[in-house]
Design a protein around this motif. Sequence first.
Motif, PDB file in Angstrom:
ATOM      1  N   GLU A 179      37.352 -81.023   1.086  1.00  0.00           N
ATOM      2  CA  GLU A 179      37.065 -82.518   0.945  1.00  0.00           C
ATOM      3  C   GLU A 179      36.422 -82.517   2.545  1.00  0.00           C
ATOM      4  O   GLU A 179      35.725 -83.509   2.834  1.00  0.00           O
ATOM      5  N   LYS A 180      36.746 -81.544   3.465  1.00  0.00           N
ATOM      6  CA  LYS A 180      36.160 -81.976   4.765  1.00  0.00           C
ATOM      7  C   LYS A 180      34.711 -81.391   4.626  1.00  0.00           C
ATOM      8  O   LYS A 180      33.900 -82.257   5.167  1.00  0.00           O
ATOM      9  N   MET A 181      34.150 -80.461   3.736  1.00  0.00           N
ATOM     10  CA  MET A 181      32.790 -80.218   3.644  1.00  0.00           C
ATOM     11  C   MET A 181      32.096 -81.351   2.913  1.00  0.00           C
ATOM     12  O   MET A 181      30.964 -81.685   3.477  1.00  0.00           O
ATOM     13  N   THR A 185      28.544 -87.864   5.495  1.00  0.00           N
ATOM     14  CA  THR A 185      28.089 -88.486   6.595  1.00  0.00           C
ATOM     15  C   THR A 185      26.669 -88.029   7.149  1.00  0.00           C
ATOM     16  O   THR A 185      25.860 -88.890   7.484  1.00  0.00           O
ATOM     17  N   LYS A 186      26.268 -86.941   6.792  1.00  0.00           N
ATOM     18  CA  LYS A 186      24.905 -86.417   7.175  1.00  0.00           C
ATOM     19  C   LYS A 186      23.796 -87.228   6.019  1.00  0.00           C
ATOM     20  O   LYS A 186      23.013 -87.623   6.619  1.00  0.00           O
ATOM     21  N   GLN A 234      20.896 -89.805   7.322  1.00  0.00           N
ATOM     22  CA  GLN A 234      19.526 -89.801   6.838  1.00  0.00           C
ATOM     23  C   GLN A 234      19.031 -90.848   5.942  1.00  0.00           C
ATOM     24  O   GLN A 234      17.892 -91.361   6.432  1.00  0.00           O
ATOM     25  N   LEU A 235      19.971 -91.471   5.139  1.00  0.00           N
ATOM     26  CA  LEU A 235      19.346 -92.808   4.426  1.00  0.00           C
ATOM     27  C   LEU A 235      19.200 -93.989   5.265  1.00  0.00           C
ATOM     28  O   LEU A 235      18.345 -94.706   5.317  1.00  0.00           O
ATOM     29  N   LYS A 236      20.094 -93.885   6.612  1.00  0.00           N
ATOM     30  CA  LYS A 236      19.876 -94.906   7.573  1.00  0.00           C
ATOM     31  C   LYS A 236      18.533 -94.853   8.284  1.00  0.00           C
ATOM     32  O   LYS A 236      17.885 -95.793   8.620  1.00  0.00           O
ATOM     33  N   GLU A 237      18.085 -93.458   8.431  1.00  0.00           N
ATOM     34  CA  GLU A 237      16.912 -93.323   9.336  1.00  0.00           C
ATOM     35  C   GLU A 237      15.812 -93.464   8.411  1.00  0.00           C
ATOM     36  O   GLU A 237      14.798 -94.140   8.865  1.00  0.00           O
ATOM     37  N   VAL A 238      15.882 -92.993   7.193  1.00  0.00           N
ATOM     38  CA  VAL A 238      14.754 -93.573   5.996  1.00  0.00           C
ATOM     39  C   VAL A 238      14.640 -95.052   5.802  1.00  0.00           C
ATOM     40  O   VAL A 238      13.588 -95.623   5.826  1.00  0.00           O
TER      41      VAL A 238
END
Length: 222
Positions: A62-64, A70-71, A75-79
């Motif tokens: 779950e942590k992974m 989050t990563k 990336q979606l926000k940046e794109v």
Amino acid sequence: MAAVAQCVRAALRPRYPLLNFSLRTSPRLLCVATQQKNTGQNLEEDQSQSQNEQKVEPSSAEKMLHEEKTKLEEQLKEVTEKYKRALADAENVRQRSQKLVEEAKLYGIQSFCKDLLEVADILEKATESVPKEEIKDENPHLKSLYEGLVMTEVQIQKVFKKHGLLRLNPVGAKFDPYEHEALFHAPVEGQEPGTIALVSKIGYKLHGRTLRPALVGVVKEA
């Protein structure tokens, strides 16, 4: 081992005669039972440890997954931001291109208009140079020539207006450096300083843009 069996038989004799009989006939049964009990306890401990390990493994997964989520969100926000900026840039380019096209349509004829202004100036000077007292029926040739010049001048001004070309004759108006060009400054009685007292050459504007500034004389303080 014999001593242990005797103690067990002595303790269990009053209540469990059958067990006493069994111990007499097979003294190894107690050891086997003890080993089975220990084996069962070991199995339970192994199962408990395995369950604990299984409980730990999902939390690590779950942590992974959370880190990966989050990563991906970053990336979606940046794109998305890059996409919005690209859309804004494309819209700005489209608007600039559209403005350039519209200006080309409006002001593409300004060179041609400047050349025609000289023709209009000559017509205006020709009509102004004819003495008004000579325009009469006794002089029909001069009268016809004058009337033809006036009609030509009126028609060319209509064509100018149709294409957005307007005259600037700013006598009495405030001096505007974007529309007027001052030839001289002189005090004039009865007129406010900074106003235009004389127009030496008519100016023109094409669709609100000064095509040729009017050549003027400006009033100054005495």
